[in-house]
Design an enzyme around this catalytic site. Structure first.
Site, mmCIF file in Angstrom:
data_model
loop_
_atom_site.group_PDB
_atom_site.id
_atom_site.type_symbol
_atom_site.label_atom_id
_atom_site.label_comp_id
_atom_site.label_asym_id
_atom_site.label_seq_id
_atom_site.Cartn_x
_atom_site.Cartn_y
_atom_site.Cartn_z
ATOM 1 N N THR A 122 0.875 -1.187 0.000
ATOM 2 C CA THR A 122 0.000 0.000 0.000
ATOM 3 C C THR A 122 0.910 1.235 0.000
ATOM 4 O OG1 THR A 122 -0.250 -0.208 2.408
ATOM 5 C CG2 THR A 122 -2.016 -1.104 1.030
ATOM 6 N N LYS B 289 3.983 -6.926 4.041
ATOM 7 C CA LYS B 289 3.748 -5.525 3.709
ATOM 8 C C LYS B 289 3.493 -4.782 5.006
ATOM 9 C CE LYS B 289 0.435 -3.365 3.440
ATOM 10 N NZ LYS B 289 -0.217 -2.374 4.383
ATOM 11 N N THR C 123 0.788 -3.054 11.986
ATOM 12 C CA THR C 123 -0.056 -3.079 10.793
ATOM 13 C C THR C 123 0.700 -3.707 9.666
ATOM 14 O OG1 THR C 123 -1.311 -1.170 11.315
ATOM 15 C CG2 THR C 123 -1.228 -1.728 9.059
ATOM 16 N N GLU D 91 6.602 4.963 7.210
ATOM 17 C CA GLU D 91 6.153 6.147 6.473
ATOM 18 C C GLU D 91 6.958 7.378 6.877
ATOM 19 O OE1 GLU D 91 1.543 4.749 5.719
ATOM 20 O OE2 GLU D 91 2.005 5.998 7.457
ATOM 21 N N ASN E 229 0.193 10.542 5.580
ATOM 22 C CA ASN E 229 -1.074 10.168 6.202
ATOM 23 C C ASN E 229 -2.158 11.199 5.983
ATOM 24 O OD1 ASN E 229 -0.855 7.526 7.872
ATOM 25 N ND2 ASN E 229 1.129 8.547 8.095
ATOM 26 N N SER F 135 -6.738 10.783 -0.327
ATOM 27 C CA SER F 135 -7.007 11.718 -1.419
ATOM 28 C C SER F 135 -6.500 11.191 -2.752
ATOM 29 C CB SER F 135 -6.360 13.067 -1.108
ATOM 30 O OG SER F 135 -4.982 12.929 -0.937
#
Length: 407
Positions: free
Chosen positions: A155, A181, A192, A278, A402, A407
């Site tokens: 992702t 992942k 996660t 991230e 994030n 979007s």
């Protein structure tokens, strides 16, 4: 950009496992986003799932199916988590399993569903049928199949994640290969992530589950990026038995050898998730030693790892060690003697005896914090228990990624 992380050069296939990927357009366009893993008849499975009470529909269904049948297929999609979708989400998860089972001529409970992506949106099940037709035709067992699957389940990941290890058991070569992942919303229990691990060893069901839980404890449950536990976490271990090597006792050399390579694969995958955190610019190993208990050590470690002030100091390469000691002090350790606490960063002694090390200089701290790889070591002076976890800094890009995710 991932910190010191590159895609694996190759992954060793597992005899008895075939994989395929397809573009279903679940959320992403122009990339693969669905994967199928087929396992040979008789394959045993063990699993560890998220402890988030708001778990996703595929987690619920996978648990139900594992309790009633032996798996034959794993169906994985990226882009849509099918979480926060209520009864309709459960129906969609079951329908995706039915579509694959119907085409593969197996029972529905032999299909385990897994989803990752945006929470709160209904799964577009109508897109699965055409993709499954292609998937079942394209199943193959080579190294590239594992790499393709690692890419399809991404992702916000920037790098596909995989690892392989081999060990000799009873004169036979045993292989453990896994893909995973994960990049954000990383925190036990579990981080996660989705992780799919295969082996050609033959393990009894109870041993398979216990060795997986042990490996997860020192890997996927020892990482954190942002302190958020996902709704969709799952780690599956599939043992085909195709190598002919048998592991049938927890007290055997075979069990110990297998446990070591499984833990190595899980730790490499878990660390890859942190390195690809991230917006991460630092990979941080955080060790807490001289604790009274392991639980106490982990409480301190995660308090430090989750401190926004510590994480932003790491991003700035700022040796603001007072933030670390402040986090230790508020970790809730009863009777903690501050005079017994000591701190080093990348081998530089920063604090001891309740204050700054007399030999410490700011220049040493700046140098210790300058690199991408940071080792923070904290001694509590209370006992001989210890722990090790892995985390990241907190950067501008974490906020941007994030903020823009939907979007």
């Amino acid at each position: 950009m991932a910190v010191g992380l590159k895609p694996p050069e190759t992954l060793v296939p597992i005899k008895g496992i075939r994989l395929a990927t397809a573009e279903a357009g679940i959320r992403y366009q122009g990339r693969t986003d669905v994967a199928v893993m087929e396992v040979v008849h008789g394959t045993r499975a063990a699993a560890v799932f998220t402890r988030n009470a708001f778990c996703a529909a595929p987690v619920t269904v996978a648990r139900e199916h594992l309790a009633t049948a032996t798996p034959r297929f794993l169906l994985i999609n990226a882009g849509n988590a099918n979480a926060g979708t209520g009864e309709e989400g459960l129906r969609d998860a079951r329908e995706s399993c039915r579509l694959l089972a119907e085409r593969a001529a197996c029972i529905e409970a032999a299909v385990l569903p897994f989803s990752t992506g945006v929470i709160g949106e209904l799964l577009p099940v109508h897109r699965f049928g055409p993709a499954i037709d292609h998937l079942l035709i394209d199943l193959h067992s080579g190294s590239e199949a594992w790499m393709d699957a690692a890419r399809a389940i991404m992702t916000t990941d920037t790098v596909p994640k995989g690892a392989s290890r081999q060990v000799e058991i009873g004169g036979r070569t045993v292989t453990v290969t896994g893909i995973a992942k994960g990049s954000g919303m990383i925190h036990p229990d579990m981080a996660t992530m989705l992780a799919f691990i295969g082996t050609d060893a033959d393990l009894a069901p109870g041993l398979l589950q216990s060795t997986l839980e042990s490996a997860v404890g020192s890997s996927f449950n020892s990482i954190t990026v942002d302190g958020d536990t996902s709704t969709n976490d799952a780690c599956i271990l599939l043992a085909t038995g195709s190598s002919g090597a048998t592991v049938d006792s927890v007290d055997s050399d075979a069990y110990r050898a297998f446990s070591i390579v499984l833990e190595e694969v899980c730790q490499q995958l878990a660390q890859a998730i942190v390195r690809d955190g991230e917006g991460a610019t630092k990979f941080v190993t955080l060790e807490v030693v001289e604790a009274a208990t392991t639980e106490e050590a982990r409480q301190v470690a995660f308090t430090v790892a989750h401190s926004p002030l510590v994480k932003t100091a790491l991003f700035a390469s700022d040796p603001n060690w007072g933030r670390i000691l402040a986090a230790v002090g508020r970790a809730g350790i009863e009777g903690l003697d501050a005079d017994g606490v000591w701190l080093t960063i990348n081998g530089v002694s920063i604090a001891r005896d309740g204050g700054r090390d007399p030999g410490y200089t700011e220049a040493q701290g700046v140098e210790a914090m300058a690199g991408e790889e940071i080792n923070i070591r904290i001694g509590l002076g209370r006992g001989d228990a210890d722990t090790r976890i892995w985390t990241t800094d907190l950067s501008h890009d974490y906020v941007r990624i994030n903020a823009e995710y939907r979007s």
